[in-house]
Scaffold this active site. Structure first.
Site, PDB file in Angstrom:
ATOM      1  CB  SER A   1      53.432  32.560  42.727  1.00 43.62           C
ATOM      2  OG  SER A   1      52.544  32.901  41.677  1.00 43.62           O
TER       3      SER A   1
ATOM      4  CB  ALA B   1      45.116  30.301  36.702  1.00 44.02           C
TER       5      ALA B   1
ATOM      6  CE1 TYR C   1      35.376  27.757  36.171  1.00 45.91           C
ATOM      7  CE2 TYR C   1      34.811  25.439  35.916  1.00 45.91           C
ATOM      8  CZ  TYR C   1      35.734  26.420  36.186  1.00 45.91           C
ATOM      9  OH  TYR C   1      37.026  26.073  36.457  1.00 45.91           O
TER      10      TYR C   1
END
Length: 396
Positions: free
Chosen positions: A49, A139, A234
């Site tokens: 989406s 996610a 990260y």
């Protein structure tokens, strides 16, 4: 109702249906302006989406002419509360796909659950028969394990020691120092459980067992590596450990799928403005500097440009799919050019609150952030009365 952006940190709690629809149409227009892709025919996108998942669905449908199934977890409007941006994006996609004569179906729910996997498989079997491409682009900060019921929560933390570096409040423009304490062993374990490859493996295993994964099928999950500036928080942090697990999963999946001519890849994509990236300290400031440099060089890409290039040049281009020494597809190759990174590093060393608008594209970052939710989009009258209650066709 009059819909305006309301923010809480890196989250916008409202979304504009017309703005989201305009953003989706812009991506469709980009893809249809490009040469057609001789690619997949029936595509499942898990996490469909927003961001790279949405762009993958658009490229599949409007670039390759494929039928698609999108799985995502978004909410409809309720009372004075707008729907989520992903809901409006999907409504606009489904409408455009129907007008173009493409089959498309939406399943809304927890992609980690057995229930949604079963529901998706039943839909594929009934409406499409089999699928030949599975995009995994989930996610989420949280996961409930479908077998054990354990609840996992991910964290964005370094490993081994405290980390400090520059960051920016992209609303105010204030550049400051972010200091993050290292993750515990349990936080690391939980982050891998949420963002690693276990659920991707479960999807492929169940699709295969149900006989709805076509012979020669391809599956792709998305990752990021980035520069030295962001590595501690990260790539060398909890998220990086989860991505390492994702890459190990790709190797296992590839070995299994190869027996029937199939393939599994991890695609390393460019740093872009997403809800997820906005939550990571240091990263918004890095992206703002990167945008300035890449736009000046004429090689800036958004999600749709990245995904078109992935499909057209890598997954379904001529010859074998180009990968690096670790077997990864690298569509972050323009971002990671030495001359680009050298210029970003130069700007990074000089960035302060006083010069952030001069030395970075923070204005562009902020605009793209609000565009994720349908705001700051050209051609939309944000003072007009707008109906937030938008239905999704082919919602199953």
């Amino acid at each position: 109702m009059n819909i305006q952006p309301k923010t809480r940190g890196f989250i916008c709690t409202t979304a504009h249906p017309e703005g989201c629809a305009s953003q989706v149409q812009r991506q469709i227009d980009y893809v249809t302006s490009k040469p057609a892709i001789q690619g997949p025919r029936n595509v499942l996108v898990v996490g469909a989406s927003t961001g790279y998942g949405l762009a993958s669905r658009i490229v599949s449908s409007f670039g390759a002419g494929a039928n698609t199934v999108g799985v995502y977890f978004d909410k409809a409007a309720e009372g004075v509360r707008t729907a989520s941006a992903g809901w409006y994006n999907s409504a606009a996609f489904e409408k455009a796909a129907a007008e173009a004569g493409r089959k498309s179906y939406s399943i809304v729910g927890d992609a980690f659950s057995d229930e949604i996997k079963t529901k998706t498989i039943d839909l594929i079997r009934t409406e499409l028969g089999q699928i030949d491409l599975v995009i995994y682009s989930v996610a989420s900060p949280r996961r409930v394990h479908p077998k054990t019921g354990e609840v996992f929560s991910s964290v964005i933390k370094p490993l081994g020691g405290t980390y400090s570096n520059k960051t920016v409040n992209f609303h105010s423009g204030e550049v400051s120092t972010a200091t993050i304490e290292p993750a515990t062993e349990d936080e690391l374990r939980q982050t891998i459980a949420v963002m690693g490859g276990e659920d991707w493996q479960m999807w492929i295993d169940e699709l295969q067992s149900a006989g709805v994964l076509a012979e020669g099928a391809t599956t792709v999950a998305y990752s990021y590596i980035g520069p030295e500036i962001t590595h501690a928080v990260y790539r060398e942090g909890t998220i990086g450990a989860a991505k390492n697990d994702l890459e190990a999963t790709a190797k296992r999946l590839n070995a299994g799928l190869a027996t029937n001519g199939g393939r599994a890849f991890v695609s390393v994509n460019k740093a872009l403005v997403t809800q997820s990236s906005s939550a990571i300290p240091v990263v918004p400031l890095y992206i703002s500097a990167l945008y300035k440099v890449m736009k000046e060089q004429g090689i800036h890409e958004g999600c749709i440009e990245q995904m078109y290039r992935l499909f057209a040049e890598r997954l379904y281009g001529e010859g074998e799919t180009l990968v690096d020494e670790k077997g990864l597809i690298r569509v972050d190759d323009w971002e990671m050019r030495p001359e680009i990174q050298a210029e970003v590093a130069k700007l990074w060393a000089e960035l302060t609150t006083e010069n952030v608008y001069e030395l970075s594209d923070l204005v562009g970052y902020r605009r793209e952030f609000f565009q994720l939710f349908g705001f700051e989009t050209d051609g939309i009258d944000y003072e007009a009365d707008t109906n937030p209650d938008v239905a999704i066709s082919n919602l199953r």
